[in-house]
Write an enzyme that holds these catalytic residues in place. Structure first.
Site, PDB file in Angstrom:
ATOM      1  CD1 TRP A 202     -44.907  17.712 -30.616  1.00  0.00           C
ATOM      2  CD2 TRP A 202     -43.733  18.874 -32.127  1.00  0.00           C
ATOM      3  NE1 TRP A 202     -43.591  17.329 -30.496  1.00  0.00           N
ATOM      4  CE2 TRP A 202     -42.840  18.034 -31.425  1.00  0.00           C
ATOM      5  CE3 TRP A 202     -43.209  19.696 -33.126  1.00  0.00           C
ATOM      6  CZ2 TRP A 202     -41.473  18.002 -31.677  1.00  0.00           C
ATOM      7  CZ3 TRP A 202     -41.846  19.657 -33.388  1.00  0.00           C
ATOM      8  CH2 TRP A 202     -41.001  18.817 -32.665  1.00  0.00           C
ATOM      9  CE  LYS A 226     -53.546  13.412 -27.399  1.00  0.00           C
ATOM     10  NZ  LYS A 226     -52.951  14.747 -27.559  1.00  0.00           N
ATOM     11  CD  GLU A 301     -46.064   5.279 -39.745  1.00  0.00           C
ATOM     12  OE1 GLU A 301     -44.822   5.207 -39.702  1.00  0.00           O
ATOM     13  OE2 GLU A 301     -46.754   4.569 -40.481  1.00  0.00           O
ATOM     14  CB  CYS A 335     -39.982  10.261 -37.486  1.00  0.00           C
ATOM     15  SG  CYS A 335     -41.359  10.332 -38.602  1.00  0.00           S
ATOM     16  CD  GLU A 432     -36.812  10.490 -33.950  1.00  0.00           C
ATOM     17  OE1 GLU A 432     -37.458  10.142 -32.936  1.00  0.00           O
ATOM     18  OE2 GLU A 432     -37.290  10.476 -35.089  1.00  0.00           O
TER      19      GLU A 432
HETATM   20  P1  ADP Z   1     -43.262  14.119 -28.673  1.00  0.00           P
HETATM   21  O1  ADP Z   1     -42.259  13.721 -27.651  1.00  0.00           O
HETATM   22  O2  ADP Z   1     -42.706  14.254 -30.032  1.00  0.00           O
HETATM   23  O3  ADP Z   1     -44.157  15.247 -28.287  1.00  0.00           O
HETATM   24  P2  ADP Z   1     -45.269  12.254 -27.911  1.00  0.00           P
HETATM   25  O4  ADP Z   1     -45.280  10.801 -28.206  1.00  0.00           O
HETATM   26  O5  ADP Z   1     -45.109  12.675 -26.498  1.00  0.00           O
HETATM   27  O6  ADP Z   1     -44.165  12.857 -28.867  1.00  0.00           O
HETATM   28  O7  ADP Z   1     -46.589  12.945 -28.457  1.00  0.00           O
HETATM   29  C1  ADP Z   1     -47.255  12.543 -29.624  1.00  0.00           C
HETATM   30  C2  ADP Z   1     -48.747  12.563 -29.347  1.00  0.00           C
HETATM   31  O8  ADP Z   1     -49.010  11.623 -28.311  1.00  0.00           O
HETATM   32  C3  ADP Z   1     -49.283  13.909 -28.852  1.00  0.00           C
HETATM   33  O9  ADP Z   1     -50.580  14.115 -29.363  1.00  0.00           O
HETATM   34  C4  ADP Z   1     -49.344  13.699 -27.347  1.00  0.00           C
HETATM   35  O10 ADP Z   1     -50.303  14.523 -26.703  1.00  0.00           O
HETATM   36  C5  ADP Z   1     -49.794  12.242 -27.290  1.00  0.00           C
HETATM   37  N1  ADP Z   1     -49.530  11.580 -26.018  1.00  0.00           N
HETATM   38  C6  ADP Z   1     -48.503  11.759 -25.172  1.00  0.00           C
HETATM   39  N2  ADP Z   1     -48.637  10.953 -24.092  1.00  0.00           N
HETATM   40  C7  ADP Z   1     -49.777  10.237 -24.275  1.00  0.00           C
HETATM   41  C8  ADP Z   1     -50.485   9.234 -23.531  1.00  0.00           C
HETATM   42  N3  ADP Z   1     -50.024   8.795 -22.368  1.00  0.00           N
HETATM   43  N4  ADP Z   1     -51.621   8.742 -24.035  1.00  0.00           N
HETATM   44  C9  ADP Z   1     -52.089   9.178 -25.211  1.00  0.00           C
HETATM   45  N5  ADP Z   1     -51.490  10.113 -25.966  1.00  0.00           N
HETATM   46  C10 ADP Z   1     -50.349  10.640 -25.513  1.00  0.00           C
END
Ligand code: ADP
Length: 530
Positions: A202, A226, A301, A335, A432
């Site tokens: 995001w 996605k 990343e 990051c 972080e």
């Molecule tokens: P943050 O904590 O910065 O939001 P995330 O790693 O949770 O970082 O999110 C980064 C991306 O990974 C977003 O698009 C989120 O919807 C997606 N995401 C989170 N959990 C999963 C999962 N279990 N499988 C696939 N994508 C995921």
């Protein structure tokens, strides 16, 4: 001069002095600067984005805008106001599988186009992104909260990735290997890997989407992307412009909703040959483990914990400027944002005072308000995390020089903060931060600074401030980071490799190396040739 007369001056002088292309760049730059001075309300911005046809709320599968099959939606908020911006299709496994099938079907024809043919379509897409910089930048601010000047800039960052790769792919050559038998001829071909599943975060919702799909599509891969459920709207607008540019149906698909379901569909499908992800280390590790089921290529990343190493011989002005730019870009939510500010004893107090003065000039507020440099944090979870980190540091002896608390604007606004007397055993040194907090830690010697910098599982970005050329080389070579900035601030570029050592990830985005994750290498041996 008024805006109108300045513009007239630029146009009349520009043709003769700079040539047409440079004139466009100058006008473009000027337009950006002009736009940042306007205050506007979110409702007018939404209206403008809607008028441009860029406010999309459905997923894109096989070139068609689709609701979730069960009609479910989820809400997307404006973090600066807490208001609901849109109800977006809440998709899951079934839609993800259909998007994968569309991408798989489209791969045959897309991969067979010449690079010039693909580049031409992608160039149209680029032109549309630039033409809609205003609406796209506003949309980013609406859903992500950053100052609109940063929103406009993010469009340029994303577009620069697209432009870089649509050109770079034209130089993606194979090899001829000297034969090992007289009648053999031996070659290396590079071929697109197939369907790519891309998952984006995001913090730079438009730029990250383009950074992932540009190299993949340029080499002939098709994609299912996605975006983050917190900020899907700007990526959906990018999808709309892909359609308008004539990117064929199925080449670029987008689904969002139940992240784990969609992620699992990507992982389980043998048709998805590569996963590219930007996000947290925890989710990245899960995806890596899941990708093993079908042995996919992966590029990751993940999180950083960037040290900024400030030596006694640093130029104070250059250091404060460099640090401020990269730390407060996107309110510290990147990051590569400096997390541990390691400062040598001799310069520490002078530096802390200069830094505090600079931080006091920042202006927190709504992204559309004039002069605002810092927007809100993305959500309550981010706010609570930062509060907990600052509280923990202060409880163990850190001192607040400025900030250190929620901003009076409420919601998720947090004051730009400087802490001193931070130590390695505080949570803030190993976590972080992802927010506008500078945590200063003293060190005595170069060896100690290198040890502190490397004392982390993360290895994405590291920064060095020194006027000593030998020290610059010594330290740059000794630190375990994929991106090293010396006496500079925001260093990423589409033409430079971006990626981390250790648990910060795998693979590189941007640069000529950024194509590798989307290409298979095929050794072709022709026998009986003479
Ligand atoms: P943050 O904590 O910065 O939001 P995330 O790693 O949770 O970082 O999110 C980064 C991306 O990974 C977003 O698009 C989120 O919807 C997606 N995401 C989170 N959990 C999963 C999962 N279990 N499988 C696939 N994508 C995921």
């Amino acid at each position: 001069m008024t805006y109108g007369s300045q513009l007239l001056f630029i146009v009349s002088e520009g043709f003769s002095r700079f040539g047409f292309h440079n004139l466009l760049l100058i006008c473009h730059f000027y337009r950006q600067n002009f736009l940042i001075q306007i205050s506007m309300d979110p409702q007018s911005a939404i209206a403008q984005v809607k008028r441009a046809g860029l406010f999309r709320t459905q997923g894109l599968i096989g070139g068609k805008w689709m609701d979730a099959y069960d009609g479910k939606t989820f809400e997307v908020y404006n973090p600066a106001t807490g208001e609901v911006l849109a109800n977006v299709a809440c998709m899951g496994k079934k839609e993800a599988n259909d998007a994968i099938a569309s991408a798989h079907a489209a791969f045959t024809s897309w991969s067979k186009l010449t690079t010039a043919e693909r580049s031409k379509l992608m160039r149209k897409w680029y032109d549309l992104l630039i033409a809609h910089q205003t609406e796209l930048g506003q949309l980013i601010t609406l859903e992500q909260g950053k100052p609109v000047a940063e929103g406009y800039n993010e469009v340029l960052i994303g577009a620069s990735c697209l432009e870089f790769f649509l050109e770079e792919v034209k130089h993606c050559y194979g090899d001829i290997i000297p034969q090992t038998q007289a009648d053999r001829r031996m070659f290396v071909l590079k071929q697109p890997v197939g369907v790519v599943g891309a998952i984006t975060p995001w913090n730079l919702p438009l730029a990250m989407a383009l950074r992932k799909v540009s190299p993949a599509m340029a080499c002939g891969c098709t994609v299912v992307i996605k975006p983050s459920e917190l900020t899907p709207l700007s990526a959906l607008a990018v999808a709309e412009l892909a359609l308008q540019a004539g990117i064929p149906p199925g080449v670029f698909n987008m689904v969002m909703g139940f992240a784990p379901e969609i992620g699992d569909a990507f992982l389980a499908s043998p048709k998805v040959r590569a996963i590219t992800f930007t996000g947290s280390t925890a989710v990245g590790k899960m995806l890596l483990a899941g990708a093993a089921q079908t042995v996919k290529k992966t590029s990751m990343e993940l999180g950083g914990n960037a040290p900024s190493m400030i030596f006694d011989d640093a130029d104070l002005e250059v250091t404060v400027k460099g640090l401020m730019i990269v730390k407060f870009f996107n309110c510290g939510q990147t990051c590569i944002s400096p997390n541990r500010i390691l400062v040598q004893e001799g310069i520490h107090d002078k530096f802390a005072a200069a830094l505090t003065k600079a931080v006091q000039t920042l202006r927190v507020g709504h992204g559309f308000d004039e002069g605002v440099t810092q927007g809100p944090l993305i959500n309550q979870a981010a706010l609570h995390k930062i509060e907990a980190l600052v509280e923990d540091a202060v409880s163990q002896g850190a001192k607040v020089l400025v900030g250190g608390k929620r901003h009076s604007l409420g919601l998720t606004f947090y004051e730009p903060t400087v802490l001193v007397d931070v130590t390695s055993d505080m949570l803030i040194s190993s976590t972080e931060i992802f927010g506008p907090v500078l945590a200063l830690q003293r060190f005595k010697t170069e060896e100690e600074a290198i040890h502190l910098a490397n004392d982390s599982n993360a290895g994405l970005a590291g920064y060095i401030y020194t006027e000593n050329l030998r020290r610059c080389w010594r330290v740059a070579e000794a630190i375990e980071f994929g991106i090293v900035g010396v006496n500079d601030g925001l260093i990423p570029a589409a033409s430079a490799p971006f990626g981390g050592f250790k648990q910060s990830g795998l693979g590189r985005e941007g640069s000529k190396y950024g194509l590798d994750d989307f290409l298979e290498i095929k050794y072709l041996c022709l026998g009986n040739m003479v």
